[in-house]
Design a protein around this motif. Structure first.
Motif, PDB file in Angstrom:
ATOM      1  N   PHE A 102       0.882  -1.236   0.058  1.00  0.00           N
ATOM      2  CA  PHE A 102      -0.106   0.133  -0.127  1.00  0.00           C
ATOM      3  C   PHE A 102       0.812   1.262  -0.006  1.00  0.00           C
ATOM      4  CE2 PHE A 102       0.230  -1.329   4.450  1.00  0.00           C
ATOM      5  CZ  PHE A 102       0.717  -0.256   5.089  1.00  0.00           C
ATOM      6  N   ARG A 103       2.247   1.297  -0.131  1.00  0.00           N
ATOM      7  CA  ARG A 103       2.975   2.374  -0.020  1.00  0.00           C
ATOM      8  C   ARG A 103       2.590   3.446  -1.142  1.00  0.00           C
ATOM      9  NH1 ARG A 103       7.782  -0.058  -0.524  1.00  0.00           N
ATOM     10  NH2 ARG A 103       8.543   0.261   1.796  1.00  0.00           N
ATOM     11  N   SER A 104       2.657   2.906  -2.305  1.00  0.00           N
ATOM     12  CA  SER A 104       2.085   3.946  -3.452  1.00  0.00           C
ATOM     13  C   SER A 104       0.906   4.586  -3.212  1.00  0.00           C
ATOM     14  CB  SER A 104       2.418   3.163  -4.834  1.00  0.00           C
ATOM     15  OG  SER A 104       1.562   2.338  -4.990  1.00  0.00           O
ATOM     16  N   ARG A 105      -0.156   3.822  -2.644  1.00  0.00           N
ATOM     17  CA  ARG A 105      -1.537   4.458  -2.440  1.00  0.00           C
ATOM     18  C   ARG A 105      -1.339   5.253  -1.437  1.00  0.00           C
ATOM     19  NH1 ARG A 105      -6.353   5.376  -2.733  1.00  0.00           N
ATOM     20  NH2 ARG A 105      -7.650   5.038  -1.104  1.00  0.00           N
ATOM     21  N   ILE A 106      -0.415   5.260  -0.305  1.00  0.00           N
ATOM     22  CA  ILE A 106      -0.746   6.522   0.815  1.00  0.00           C
ATOM     23  C   ILE A 106       0.345   7.558   0.506  1.00  0.00           C
ATOM     24  CG2 ILE A 106      -1.481   4.596   2.627  1.00  0.00           C
ATOM     25  CD1 ILE A 106       1.651   4.851   3.625  1.00  0.00           C
ATOM     26  N   TYR A 107       1.079   7.373  -0.569  1.00  0.00           N
ATOM     27  CA  TYR A 107       1.879   8.626  -0.873  1.00  0.00           C
ATOM     28  C   TYR A 107       1.633   9.395  -2.266  1.00  0.00           C
ATOM     29  CZ  TYR A 107       5.017   7.610   2.881  1.00  0.00           C
ATOM     30  OH  TYR A 107       5.775   7.260   4.294  1.00  0.00           O
ATOM     31  N   ASN A 108       1.009   8.369  -3.227  1.00  0.00           N
ATOM     32  CA  ASN A 108       0.899   8.884  -4.463  1.00  0.00           C
ATOM     33  C   ASN A 108      -0.480   9.024  -5.107  1.00  0.00           C
ATOM     34  OD1 ASN A 108       3.311   9.815  -5.344  1.00  0.00           O
ATOM     35  ND2 ASN A 108       4.074   7.874  -6.408  1.00  0.00           N
ATOM     36  N   GLU A 109      -1.535   8.718  -4.115  1.00  0.00           N
ATOM     37  CA  GLU A 109      -2.766   8.634  -4.936  1.00  0.00           C
ATOM     38  C   GLU A 109      -3.481   9.704  -4.390  1.00  0.00           C
ATOM     39  OE1 GLU A 109      -4.738   4.826  -5.214  1.00  0.00           O
ATOM     40  OE2 GLU A 109      -3.038   3.949  -5.835  1.00  0.00           O
TER      41      GLU A 109
ATOM     42  N   PRO B 259       7.578   3.958   5.222  1.00  0.00           N
ATOM     43  CA  PRO B 259       8.459   4.733   4.850  1.00  0.00           C
ATOM     44  C   PRO B 259       8.084   4.895   3.258  1.00  0.00           C
ATOM     45  CG  PRO B 259       9.601   3.652   6.362  1.00  0.00           C
ATOM     46  CD  PRO B 259       8.237   2.935   6.083  1.00  0.00           C
ATOM     47  N   SER B 260       8.491   6.165   2.755  1.00  0.00           N
ATOM     48  CA  SER B 260       8.294   5.941   1.216  1.00  0.00           C
ATOM     49  C   SER B 260       9.215   5.384   0.363  1.00  0.00           C
ATOM     50  CB  SER B 260       8.063   7.634   0.799  1.00  0.00           C
ATOM     51  OG  SER B 260       9.401   8.224   1.239  1.00  0.00           O
ATOM     52  N   ILE B 261      10.432   5.203   1.083  1.00  0.00           N
ATOM     53  CA  ILE B 261      11.660   4.531   0.457  1.00  0.00           C
ATOM     54  C   ILE B 261      11.307   3.359   0.353  1.00  0.00           C
ATOM     55  CG2 ILE B 261      14.297   4.329   0.681  1.00  0.00           C
ATOM     56  CD1 ILE B 261      13.117   6.173   3.254  1.00  0.00           C
TER      57      ILE B 261
HETATM   58  C1  LIG Z   1       5.405   8.312  -6.579  1.00  0.00           C
HETATM   59  O1  LIG Z   1       5.181   8.851  -8.019  1.00  0.00           O
HETATM   60  C2  LIG Z   1       6.698   9.331  -8.316  1.00  0.00           C
HETATM   61  C3  LIG Z   1       6.290   9.828  -9.501  1.00  0.00           C
HETATM   62  O2  LIG Z   1       5.907   8.716 -10.669  1.00  0.00           O
HETATM   63  C4  LIG Z   1       7.909   8.183  -8.303  1.00  0.00           C
HETATM   64  O3  LIG Z   1       9.054   8.864  -8.504  1.00  0.00           O
HETATM   65  C5  LIG Z   1       7.774   7.775  -6.627  1.00  0.00           C
HETATM   66  O4  LIG Z   1       8.648   6.702  -6.624  1.00  0.00           O
HETATM   67  C6  LIG Z   1       6.549   7.355  -6.297  1.00  0.00           C
HETATM   68  N1  LIG Z   1       6.535   7.013  -4.790  1.00  0.00           N
HETATM   69  C7  LIG Z   1       5.993   5.992  -4.014  1.00  0.00           C
HETATM   70  C8  LIG Z   1       6.339   6.078  -2.855  1.00  0.00           C
HETATM   71  O5  LIG Z   1       5.387   5.072  -4.628  1.00  0.00           O
END
Ligand SMILES: *[C@@H]1O[C@H](CO)[C@@H](O)[C@H](O)[C@H]1NC(C)=O
Ligand code: HEM
Ligand SMILES: *[C@@H]1O[C@H](CO)[C@@H](O)[C@H](O)[C@H]1NC(C)=O
Length: 315
Positions: A198-205, A221-223
């Motif tokens: 769910f990382r990309s969901r909580i940082y990027n959506e 963490p986002s890393i």
């Molecule tokens: C969020 O999206 C950016 C741009 O696509 C990407 O560089 C980044 O790694 C993403 N971050 C996460 C936590 O998925």
């Protein structure tokens, strides 16, 4: 009359039809089966509430890979590749020791009679019951596979990156309708997911409640690769209760997985999510119907497969 009944039976057998499954399959051969499993699930869930969720998920991951045949339970060996290390199961599917304990308890009351596939089906149902969900009659008579497929496990179980159309077509490929898919997704009213999912969901959506996303971020963490296995509840409101709050969450944009929020994202399933949120009984009824349909996927019956002695290996 007898001739008609016999020819119908022969026809069904010839087709390998799932209507051979019946709730009273073990009535004569193992009359104490249901209370035995019920008690074992009670013990396991009392010890650890999350186990109910993990056991329910095992049945889903069994049924979606070449049918409900206990294939997910088979261990890898030097000469055998099972499903446990497939992408959706690796570091994720759990509860195998509980299934071993249940199999041992069942074999104590009726040795060599009950399949591991049926034990999974009953265990899934009792897990739902134990966490406050509906009870129902589980259709039985499945036999155990002598094979497994890591490749099929990789491709047949939907990933959490799926969009709505992908979820719909995945479930349709297993003979399940859109309505079944939404109802079955309500299983995410219990249990946990790992940060990596769910990382990309909580940082990027954007279709996410801001407060909810911020609450999750410190523990994920986002890393990439950092804290991958940190857990968060799929239902932030009542993670140990099998209720309809999963659907309330979706309406509040608090779906944890990308795939969860896809069910309420301005698409065709929004109305069903609203209906389940407003009417818990309709969710329970549809969930039971869909669980029964899922449990009917490609069972091995008659003389196909075997009754495994040990759920982890073929006889
Ligand atoms: C969020 O999206 C950016 C741009 O696509 C990407 O560089 C980044 O790694 C993403 N971050 C996460 C936590 O998925
Ligand atoms: C609709 C498509 C589905 C997707 C994309 C999906 C995906 C996932 C993912 C990614 C996790 C977290 C795994 C982890 O992080 O280790 C999870 C957990 C879980 N899933 Fe699903 N799932 C789906 C449908 C279902 C269905 C149909 C059921 C059961 C009927 C189910 C029951 C569960 C349960 C109970 C958990 C928590 C398990 C635990 O805490 O051990 N899921 N799911
Ligand atoms: C299944 O996925 C796992 C993990 O991504 C991978 O290591 C394995 O090679 C895949 N197996 C098959 C048979 O495709």
């Amino acid at each position: 009359m007898l001739v008609v009944a016999l020819s119908v039976a022969v026809l069904l057998l010839a087709r390998g039809c799932s209507s051979q499954l019946t709730p009273d399959f073990y009535q004569e051969s193992c009359p104490d089966l249901l209370p035995t499993i019920r008690y074992q699930v009670q013990l396991a869930v009392n010890r650890q509430p999350r186990m109910g969720a993990s056991l329910l998920r095992l049945f889903f991951h069994d049924c979606f890979v070449n049918g409900c045949d206990g294939s997910i339970l088979l261990d890898d060996t030097a000469t055998f590749v099972g499903e446990k290390k497939a992408a959706p199961n690796l570091n994720s599917a759990r509860g195998f020791e509980v299934i071993d304990a249940i199999k041992a308890a069942v074999d104590e009351v009726c040795p060599g009679v009950v399949s591991c596939a049926d034990i999974l089906a009953l265990t899934a149902k009792d897990s739902v019951v134990e966490l406050g969900g509906p009870n129902w009659n589980v259709r039985l008579g499945r036999r155990d596979a002598k094979t497994a497929s890591q490749a099929a496990a990789n491709t047949s179980i939907p990933p959490p990156t799926s969009n709505l159309n992908q979820l719909i077509s995945n479930f349709q490929s297993h003979g399940l309708s859109v309505q079944d898919m939404v109802a079955l997704s309500g299983a995410h009213t219990i249990g946990f997911a790992r940060c990596t999912n769910f990382r990309s969901r909580i940082y990027n959506e954007t279709n996410i409640n801001g407060f909810f996303a911020e609450t999750r971020q410190p523990f994920c963490p986002s890393i990439a690769g950092s804290g991958d296995n940190n857990l968060a509840p799929l239902d932030s409101q009542t993670p140990r209760l099998f209720d309809n709050s999963y659907f309330d969450n979706l309406i509040a944009k608090r779906g944890l997985l990308h795939s969860d929020q896809q069910l309420f994202n301005g698409g065709s399933t929004d109305s069903q999510v609203r209906a389940y949120s407003e009417d818990p009984d309709s969710f329970e009824n549809d969930f039971v119907t869909a669980m029964t349909k899922m449990g009917d996927i490609q069972p091995l019956t008659g003389s196909n497969g075997e009754i495994r002695k040990d759920c982890r290996r073929v006889n």
